[in-house]
Design an enzyme around this catalytic site. Sequence first.
Site, short mmCIF file in Angstrom:
data_model
loop_
_atom_site.label_atom_id
_atom_site.label_comp_id
_atom_site.label_asym_id
_atom_site.label_seq_id
_atom_site.Cartn_x
_atom_site.Cartn_y
_atom_site.Cartn_z
N SER A 1 121.16 84.11 124.80
CA SER A 1 119.82 83.83 124.30
C SER A 1 119.80 82.42 123.75
CB SER A 1 119.44 84.82 123.18
OG SER A 1 118.25 84.42 122.52
N TYR B 1 121.01 87.90 114.40
CA TYR B 1 120.93 87.76 115.86
C TYR B 1 121.53 86.43 116.29
CZ TYR B 1 118.88 88.17 120.55
OH TYR B 1 118.69 88.25 121.91
#
Length: 252
Positions: free
Chosen positions: A138, A151
Amino acid sequence: MTEAGQTKTAVVTGASTGIGEATVRALAADGWKVFAVARRAGRLEELGTETGAVPFAADITSDDDVAALLSAVVEAGGADTLINIAGGARGADTIGNAQTEDWDWMYQVNVLGTLKLTRAFLPMLRAHGEGTVLNLTSTAGLTAYEGGGGYNAAKFGQHAMTGALRLEEAENNIRVIEVAPGLVHTEEFALNRLGDADAAAKVYAGVEKPLTPEDVADVVKYAVSLPHHINLDEIIIRPVAQAATHKLIRKG
């Protein structure tokens, strides 16, 4: 895009929804044999019926499940490509308000799950002679942002692991690819992260044409279908409306 007379075979995790499901569909439509892996057996069975993919229900954080998956793939003739898509985010708390259980879950799924699958399949990929590992990370693993600490940490870890793997396995002719998407409008990602449909909807509000799972799957398919000597080390993919992690154009 498979080589003439040769069926390419991929193991795709996170296959019950979102980018994983779209990747299974894209590869199967292009003539690949695909093992579709996720926890939800019912959704996998439906996907297998629709695409011809081989469904395999497994939790990638479970050593026993990973061993069972490896055994099934070996018995079916092996695979040359491992596509680690399973992952996710939980919570948007600041570090000062971080929930340990959220961080633990993100590390287990994004980092340790990827590790366990990759470690298990490396001997097979080495023996094949032209193996490929693709990790879906990501842009959160490249740039930190407020409320994303957990995250960020998990995806930074997965990003670093991917780079180390590329260095370690080059001598075994294993191609290691990283695809790092920005804003992708999927069925479940924001909902699972925030736990509320209204909050999830706000993530995409006013954004013209965010990426779709199919957009990312097309890039994944392209990267793993190129001649093996071509390695797209790191692919960053964002919608035009997202010029950077901190700059997202919203209209209306």
